[in-house]
Design a protein around this motif. Structure first.
Motif, PDB file in Angstrom:
ATOM      1  N   SER A 156      -0.116 139.922  33.693  1.00 34.33           N
ATOM      2  CA  SER A 156       0.649 138.527  34.625  1.00 34.33           C
ATOM      3  C   SER A 156       0.011 139.207  35.371  1.00 34.33           C
ATOM      4  CB  SER A 156       2.275 139.684  34.049  1.00 34.33           C
ATOM      5  OG  SER A 156       3.256 139.750  34.799  1.00 34.33           O
TER       6      SER A 156
ATOM      7  N   MET B 106       5.267 132.737  34.627  1.00 35.57           N
ATOM      8  CA  MET B 106       7.055 133.219  34.301  1.00 35.57           C
ATOM      9  C   MET B 106       7.291 134.032  32.642  1.00 35.57           C
ATOM     10  SD  MET B 106       7.445 133.071  36.777  1.00 35.57           S
ATOM     11  CE  MET B 106       9.669 133.284  36.973  1.00 35.57           C
ATOM     12  N   VAL B 107       6.502 133.225  31.587  1.00 40.43           N
ATOM     13  CA  VAL B 107       6.496 133.785  30.137  1.00 40.43           C
ATOM     14  C   VAL B 107       5.996 134.878  30.407  1.00 40.43           C
ATOM     15  CG1 VAL B 107       6.385 133.617  27.503  1.00 40.43           C
ATOM     16  CG2 VAL B 107       7.401 131.983  29.291  1.00 40.43           C
TER      17      VAL B 107
ATOM     18  N   GLN C  83       7.850 137.796  32.449  1.00 37.55           N
ATOM     19  CA  GLN C  83       8.873 138.474  31.206  1.00 37.55           C
ATOM     20  C   GLN C  83       8.787 138.906  29.919  1.00 37.55           C
ATOM     21  OE1 GLN C  83      12.311 138.264  31.537  1.00 37.55           O
ATOM     22  NE2 GLN C  83      11.797 137.217  33.347  1.00 37.55           N
ATOM     23  N   LYS C  84       7.527 138.718  29.718  1.00 41.79           N
ATOM     24  CA  LYS C  84       7.283 139.752  28.424  1.00 41.79           C
ATOM     25  C   LYS C  84       6.968 140.623  28.453  1.00 41.79           C
ATOM     26  CE  LYS C  84       5.009 136.049  25.423  1.00 41.79           C
ATOM     27  NZ  LYS C  84       3.554 135.811  24.940  1.00 41.79           N
TER      28      LYS C  84
ATOM     29  N   GLN D   8       7.711 142.801  31.730  1.00 38.37           N
ATOM     30  CA  GLN D   8       8.498 143.705  31.969  1.00 38.37           C
ATOM     31  C   GLN D   8       9.886 144.132  30.558  1.00 38.37           C
ATOM     32  OE1 GLN D   8      11.789 141.013  34.519  1.00 38.37           O
ATOM     33  NE2 GLN D   8      13.554 142.677  34.102  1.00 38.37           N
ATOM     34  N   VAL D   9       9.843 143.086  29.838  1.00 36.00           N
ATOM     35  CA  VAL D   9       9.962 144.124  28.064  1.00 36.00           C
ATOM     36  C   VAL D   9       9.148 144.808  27.548  1.00 36.00           C
ATOM     37  CG1 VAL D   9      11.053 142.371  25.917  1.00 36.00           C
ATOM     38  CG2 VAL D   9      11.468 141.333  27.771  1.00 36.00           C
TER      39      VAL D   9
ATOM     40  N   GLN E  37      10.201 148.361  30.392  1.00 37.81           N
ATOM     41  CA  GLN E  37      11.301 148.593  28.885  1.00 37.81           C
ATOM     42  C   GLN E  37      11.355 149.460  28.549  1.00 37.81           C
ATOM     43  OE1 GLN E  37      14.358 148.610  31.739  1.00 37.81           O
ATOM     44  NE2 GLN E  37      13.159 147.505  33.348  1.00 37.81           N
TER      45      GLN E  37
END
Length: 105
Positions: A53, A73-74, A77-78, A80-81, A84
Protein backbone atom coordinates in the motif's frame (compact mmCIF):
# COMPACT_ATOMS: atom_id res chain seq x y z
CA UNK A 1 -3.86 -27.82 12.60
CA UNK A 2 -3.04 -28.45 8.96
CA UNK A 3 -5.98 -29.59 6.89
CA UNK A 4 -6.19 -31.01 3.42
CA UNK A 5 -9.26 -31.25 1.27
CA UNK A 6 -9.89 -34.86 0.30
CA UNK A 7 -12.35 -35.59 -2.45
CA UNK A 8 -15.29 -37.80 -1.60
CA UNK A 9 -17.29 -40.05 -3.89
CA UNK A 10 -20.58 -39.40 -2.11
CA UNK A 11 -22.89 -36.90 -3.75
CA UNK A 12 -25.91 -35.04 -2.48
CA UNK A 13 -28.62 -34.09 -4.96
CA UNK A 14 -28.31 -30.39 -5.77
CA UNK A 15 -25.15 -29.91 -3.69
CA UNK A 16 -22.50 -31.25 -6.05
CA UNK A 17 -19.62 -33.29 -4.76
CA UNK A 18 -18.87 -33.22 -1.01
CA UNK A 19 -15.42 -32.58 0.38
CA UNK A 20 -14.15 -33.29 3.85
CA UNK A 21 -11.24 -31.70 5.69
CA UNK A 22 -8.76 -34.36 6.77
CA UNK A 23 -6.09 -33.56 9.38
CA UNK A 24 -2.50 -34.20 8.29
CA UNK A 25 -1.52 -35.48 11.72
CA UNK A 26 -3.23 -37.76 14.18
CA UNK A 27 -5.47 -36.06 16.76
CA UNK A 28 -3.22 -37.16 19.63
CA UNK A 29 -0.02 -35.60 18.26
CA UNK A 30 1.12 -32.24 19.62
CA UNK A 31 2.39 -29.51 17.33
CA UNK A 32 4.64 -27.23 19.33
CA UNK A 33 5.13 -24.46 16.76
CA UNK A 34 1.74 -24.45 15.00
CA UNK A 35 0.21 -21.36 16.57
CA UNK A 36 3.45 -19.41 16.62
CA UNK A 37 4.11 -20.17 12.96
CA UNK A 38 0.60 -19.28 11.84
CA UNK A 39 0.54 -16.08 13.89
CA UNK A 40 3.95 -15.06 12.61
CA UNK A 41 2.89 -15.72 9.01
CA UNK A 42 -0.27 -13.67 9.53
CA UNK A 43 1.70 -10.71 10.88
CA UNK A 44 4.15 -10.95 7.99
CA UNK A 45 1.22 -10.93 5.59
CA UNK A 46 -0.22 -7.81 7.21
CA UNK A 47 3.19 -6.13 7.00
CA UNK A 48 3.53 -7.05 3.33
CA UNK A 49 0.06 -5.64 2.63
CA UNK A 50 0.97 -2.38 4.34
CA UNK A 51 4.27 -2.17 2.46
CA UNK A 52 2.50 -2.72 -0.86
CA UNK A 53 0.00 0.00 0.00
CA UNK A 54 2.80 2.44 0.88
CA UNK A 55 4.62 1.63 -2.36
CA UNK A 56 1.49 2.24 -4.43
CA UNK A 57 0.82 5.53 -2.60
CA UNK A 58 4.36 6.67 -3.35
CA UNK A 59 3.97 5.74 -7.02
CA UNK A 60 0.70 7.68 -7.28
CA UNK A 61 2.35 10.72 -5.69
CA UNK A 62 5.17 10.47 -8.23
CA UNK A 63 2.48 10.36 -10.96
CA UNK A 64 3.47 6.95 -12.31
CA UNK A 65 1.02 6.25 -15.17
CA UNK A 66 1.25 2.49 -14.60
CA UNK A 67 -0.39 2.77 -11.15
CA UNK A 68 -4.05 3.69 -10.92
CA UNK A 69 -5.65 5.60 -8.09
CA UNK A 70 -8.35 2.92 -7.76
CA UNK A 71 -5.77 0.17 -7.27
CA UNK A 72 -4.04 2.29 -4.65
CA UNK A 73 -7.25 2.98 -2.75
CA UNK A 74 -8.16 -0.72 -2.72
CA UNK A 75 -4.68 -1.61 -1.46
CA UNK A 76 -5.01 1.01 1.29
CA UNK A 77 -8.36 -0.41 2.39
CA UNK A 78 -6.99 -3.96 2.40
CA UNK A 79 -4.07 -2.83 4.55
CA UNK A 80 -6.40 -1.04 6.94
CA UNK A 81 -8.71 -4.05 7.29
CA UNK A 82 -5.76 -6.40 7.82
CA UNK A 83 -4.29 -4.12 10.48
CA UNK A 84 -7.64 -3.77 12.27
CA UNK A 85 -8.09 -7.56 12.25
CA UNK A 86 -4.62 -8.12 13.71
CA UNK A 87 -5.33 -5.45 16.33
CA UNK A 88 -8.53 -7.23 17.36
CA UNK A 89 -6.68 -10.56 17.60
CA UNK A 90 -4.01 -8.92 19.75
CA UNK A 91 -6.64 -7.40 22.04
CA UNK A 92 -8.39 -10.76 22.40
CA UNK A 93 -5.10 -12.47 23.24
CA UNK A 94 -4.24 -9.84 25.87
CA UNK A 95 -7.73 -10.18 27.37
CA UNK A 96 -7.43 -13.98 27.48
CA UNK A 97 -4.02 -13.70 29.15
CA UNK A 98 -5.43 -11.25 31.70
CA UNK A 99 -8.38 -13.54 32.41
CA UNK A 100 -6.09 -16.51 32.96
CA UNK A 101 -3.77 -14.53 35.24
CA UNK A 102 -6.75 -13.38 37.32
CA UNK A 103 -8.10 -16.91 37.86
CA UNK A 104 -7.91 -18.20 41.38
CA UNK A 105 -6.13 -21.50 41.82
Amino acid sequence: MDLRIASSTATVPGAGQLRRAVPLTSPNSVQSDGFYTEFSNALKSVSATQNRSSKLQREVQLENPAVSLEETMVAMQKAQVAFQASLHVRNRMVQAYTDIMNMQV
